[in-house]
Design an enzyme around this catalytic site. Structure first.
Site, PDB file in Angstrom:
ATOM      1  N   ARG A  18     -25.171  36.399   2.839  1.00 33.66           N
ATOM      2  CA  ARG A  18     -24.142  35.413   3.176  1.00 33.66           C
ATOM      3  C   ARG A  18     -23.600  35.601   4.590  1.00 33.66           C
ATOM      4  O   ARG A  18     -22.436  35.318   4.854  1.00 33.66           O
ATOM      5  CB  ARG A  18     -22.963  35.489   2.202  1.00 33.66           C
ATOM      6  CG  ARG A  18     -23.245  34.967   0.843  1.00 33.66           C
ATOM      7  CD  ARG A  18     -23.626  33.493   0.887  1.00 33.66           C
ATOM      8  NE  ARG A  18     -23.559  32.913  -0.439  1.00 33.66           N
ATOM      9  CZ  ARG A  18     -24.519  33.046  -1.354  1.00 33.66           C
ATOM     10  NH1 ARG A  18     -25.624  33.696  -1.048  1.00 33.66           N
ATOM     11  NH2 ARG A  18     -24.378  32.509  -2.548  1.00 33.66           N
ATOM     12  N   SER A  46     -18.232  29.939  -4.233  1.00 32.92           N
ATOM     13  CA  SER A  46     -17.830  31.342  -4.387  1.00 32.92           C
ATOM     14  C   SER A  46     -16.769  31.680  -3.349  1.00 32.92           C
ATOM     15  O   SER A  46     -17.012  31.537  -2.148  1.00 32.92           O
ATOM     16  CB  SER A  46     -19.018  32.274  -4.155  1.00 32.92           C
ATOM     17  OG  SER A  46     -20.045  31.992  -5.056  1.00 32.92           O
ATOM     18  N   GLU A 106     -15.569  35.331   0.928  1.00 30.28           N
ATOM     19  CA  GLU A 106     -16.725  34.688   1.557  1.00 30.28           C
ATOM     20  C   GLU A 106     -16.277  33.486   2.388  1.00 30.28           C
ATOM     21  O   GLU A 106     -16.898  33.108   3.374  1.00 30.28           O
ATOM     22  CB  GLU A 106     -17.712  34.235   0.464  1.00 30.28           C
ATOM     23  CG  GLU A 106     -19.033  33.755   1.032  1.00 30.28           C
ATOM     24  CD  GLU A 106     -19.794  32.879   0.089  1.00 30.28           C
ATOM     25  OE1 GLU A 106     -20.147  31.767   0.510  1.00 30.28           O
ATOM     26  OE2 GLU A 106     -20.031  33.292  -1.067  1.00 30.28           O
TER      27      GLU A 106
HETATM   28  N1  EPU Z   1     -20.278  36.427 -14.607  1.00 28.14           N
HETATM   29  C1  EPU Z   1     -19.269  36.728 -15.480  1.00 28.14           C
HETATM   30  N2  EPU Z   1     -18.111  36.015 -15.405  1.00 28.14           N
HETATM   31  C2  EPU Z   1     -17.922  35.045 -14.478  1.00 28.14           C
HETATM   32  C3  EPU Z   1     -18.948  34.747 -13.563  1.00 28.14           C
HETATM   33  C4  EPU Z   1     -20.134  35.461 -13.641  1.00 28.14           C
HETATM   34  O1  EPU Z   1     -19.403  37.596 -16.335  1.00 28.14           O
HETATM   35  O2  EPU Z   1     -16.847  34.441 -14.482  1.00 28.14           O
HETATM   36  C5  EPU Z   1     -21.564  37.152 -14.714  1.00 28.14           C
HETATM   37  C6  EPU Z   1     -22.672  36.229 -15.207  1.00 28.14           C
HETATM   38  O3  EPU Z   1     -22.723  36.183 -16.593  1.00 28.14           O
HETATM   39  C7  EPU Z   1     -23.901  36.888 -14.620  1.00 28.14           C
HETATM   40  C8  EPU Z   1     -23.402  37.449 -13.313  1.00 28.14           C
HETATM   41  O4  EPU Z   1     -21.980  37.547 -13.433  1.00 28.14           O
HETATM   42  O5  EPU Z   1     -24.325  37.953 -15.430  1.00 28.14           O
HETATM   43  C9  EPU Z   1     -23.786  36.609 -12.116  1.00 28.14           C
HETATM   44  O6  EPU Z   1     -23.270  35.299 -12.259  1.00 28.14           O
HETATM   45  P1  EPU Z   1     -23.986  34.002 -11.610  1.00 28.14           P
HETATM   46  O7  EPU Z   1     -25.402  33.927 -12.044  1.00 28.14           O
HETATM   47  O8  EPU Z   1     -23.122  32.834 -11.858  1.00 28.14           O
HETATM   48  O9  EPU Z   1     -24.061  34.318 -10.061  1.00 28.14           O
HETATM   49  P2  EPU Z   1     -23.012  34.981  -9.076  1.00 28.14           P
HETATM   50  O10 EPU Z   1     -23.564  36.265  -8.607  1.00 28.14           O
HETATM   51  O11 EPU Z   1     -21.662  34.986  -9.674  1.00 28.14           O
HETATM   52  C10 EPU Z   1     -24.116  34.006  -6.926  1.00 28.14           C
HETATM   53  C11 EPU Z   1     -23.714  33.202  -5.720  1.00 28.14           C
HETATM   54  C12 EPU Z   1     -23.584  31.730  -6.065  1.00 28.14           C
HETATM   55  C13 EPU Z   1     -24.906  31.254  -6.608  1.00 28.14           C
HETATM   56  C14 EPU Z   1     -25.267  32.095  -7.833  1.00 28.14           C
HETATM   57  C15 EPU Z   1     -26.616  31.748  -8.401  1.00 28.14           C
HETATM   58  C16 EPU Z   1     -22.433  34.756  -4.364  1.00 28.14           C
HETATM   59  C17 EPU Z   1     -21.102  35.127  -3.838  1.00 28.14           C
HETATM   60  N3  EPU Z   1     -22.470  33.707  -5.193  1.00 28.14           N
HETATM   61  O12 EPU Z   1     -23.051  33.928  -7.864  1.00 28.14           O
HETATM   62  O13 EPU Z   1     -23.326  31.045  -4.859  1.00 28.14           O
HETATM   63  O14 EPU Z   1     -24.835  29.884  -6.958  1.00 28.14           O
HETATM   64  O15 EPU Z   1     -25.319  33.495  -7.441  1.00 28.14           O
HETATM   65  O16 EPU Z   1     -27.639  32.255  -7.601  1.00 28.14           O
HETATM   66  O17 EPU Z   1     -23.427  35.384  -4.007  1.00 28.14           O
HETATM   67  C18 EPU Z   1     -21.671  30.120  -3.434  1.00 28.14           C
HETATM   68  O18 EPU Z   1     -22.026  30.937  -2.576  1.00 28.14           O
HETATM   69  O19 EPU Z   1     -20.759  29.273  -3.192  1.00 28.14           O
HETATM   70  C19 EPU Z   1     -22.283  30.146  -4.754  1.00 28.14           C
HETATM   71  C20 EPU Z   1     -21.840  29.386  -5.746  1.00 28.14           C
END
Ligand code: EPU
Length: 335
Positions: free
Chosen positions: A161, A235, A331
């Site tokens: 990012r 995010s 971010e």
């Molecule tokens: N999770 C929770 N609770 C929550 C949110 C997530 O337990 O409220 C757990 C999920 O169950 C999963 C893990 O955390 O096991 C990861 O969650 P998710 O797949 O939603 O991805 P993320 O790591 O939270 C990142 C990016 C997103 C992107 C997703 C999918 C960052 C900061 N965010 O989120 O990007 O869409 O992966 O690849 O890296 C953005 O940058 O605006 C954005 C939405």
């Protein structure tokens, strides 16, 4: 061309209502030059889609909104095609166009809010793909010299990012166009578990790039609020990268902690999970709060101020630190 005292509410996806002392849009480099000639020593804020921005106060300077458009194929071989897009193109419209033309590489990045210009700036990423995987080069206007310069991937120095434009060159360049190298014979990337599951649910066994895009759109629409309905900037925090020892400590209390390997024997954790465990998921405070389906996303239900949302983010950072010993980083750009 330059307007005085303009509300920025339509230009930021959080829907924060602050004023810019002066505001202008530009749709070519010539127009940009004309606008900058009127800067007169004022502070400058360049915005694109306004989707990674939290405006906490009126902006006492000139806000310029990049509206440089155009999508064109500039080179091709049997395998690849180089597509150049104006920085002011809406990112998802660009993705849709690539899919229509049958060019693969950006379908996993469907529905990411924001404009083309932000894609290399913060190396946008989702569902197993980052922009650096398809990036060829960009053209940027150097504010100091007024010259257009070309940056290849090395010069952008992409990280998670981030890029050189968020670090040492912050505020020095305006990204005008980005060239991506896409595949004419796309390889489908379903390494991210949720995509596989969604494709199964859609009963697709031999997915095309359009199917992958649809799967991503379905997943994102379920988890993430639509900024046109509920103000948000995706995010709000980055996923933190921590030492293995700290990870093991957390794991001994929470067997299920989501984790991903990171360089240097470190571990990346899911900020959304940490925030949820700290008790913030779905919290409403008046007209703003934490999204109910993804705790990484802070939301403005309408009428919240940027400083209220900033204070909420501060409380979350402090609570996560108290519980896990991890200090989350934002971010989103705070202005
Ligand atoms: N999770 C929770 N609770 C929550 C949110 C997530 O337990 O409220 C757990 C999920 O169950 C999963 C893990 O955390 O096991 C990861 O969650 P998710 O797949 O939603 O991805 P993320 O790591 O939270 C990142 C990016 C997103 C992107 C997703 C999918 C960052 C900061 N965010 O989120 O990007 O869409 O992966 O690849 O890296 C953005 O940058 O605006 C954005 C939405």
């Amino acid at each position: 061309m330059i307007q005085e005292s303009v509300s920025l509410k339509p230009y930021n996806t959080f829907g924060i209502d602050v004023n810019a002392k002066r505001f202008a849009q530009f749709s070519s480099i010539a127009e940009l030059r004309d606008v900058l000639a009127e800067l007169k020593g004022d502070q400058l804020l360049v915005i694109g889609g306004g989707s990674n921005l939290l405006l906490t106060k009126d902006f006492d300077g000139l806000v310029v909104r990049n509206q440089i458009k155009g999508i064109e194929v500039i080179k091709e071989t049997d395998e690849h095609v180089w597509v150049r897009a104006g920085a002011g193109e809406v990112w998802h419209d660009f993705v849709v166009k690539c899919i229509q033309m049958g060019y693969g590489g950006v379908e996993n990045l469907s529905l990411i809010p924001g404009n083309v210009g932000a894609s290399p700036m913060q190396n946008i990423g989702a569902y197993g793909v980052e922009i650096k995987d398809v990036f060829d080069s960009l053209e940027a206007y150097h504010l100091k010299t007024g010259k257009l310069e070309t940056f290849d991937a090395d010069a952008c120095d992409f990280g998670y990012r981030e890029s050189v434009f968020k670090r040492s060159l912050k505020g020095e360049y305006i990204i005008c166009s980005v060239t991506y190298r896409l595949d004419k014979n796309p390889t489908i990337n379903t390494s991210y578990g949720a995509i596989k599951q969604e494709l199964q649910a859609l009963k697709v066994s031999n997915p095309t790039i359009k199917d992958v895009s649809q799967a991503v759109i379905n997943i994102r629409s379920r988890k993430l609020p639509n900024p046109e309905v509920i103000g948000n900037a995706g995010s709000f925090f980055k996923n933190p990268v921590v030492d293995k020892d700290l990870f093991e400590e957390i794991k001994s209390d929470f067997e299920e902690v989501p984790n991903y390997p990171a360089p240097d024997n470190k571990v990346k954790l899911a900020a959304g999970w940490l925030i949820e465990k700290a008790g913030w998921k779905g919290k409403h405070i008046g007209n703003y709060g934490v999204h109910k389906n993804q705790a990484l996303v802070l939301v403005n239900y309408g009428g919240a101020s940027g400083s209220e949302i900033y204070d909420l983010s501060e409380s979350i950072i402090n609570d996560v630190e108290a519980k896990f010993g991890i200090r989350l980083e934002r971010e989103v750009n705070i202005i």
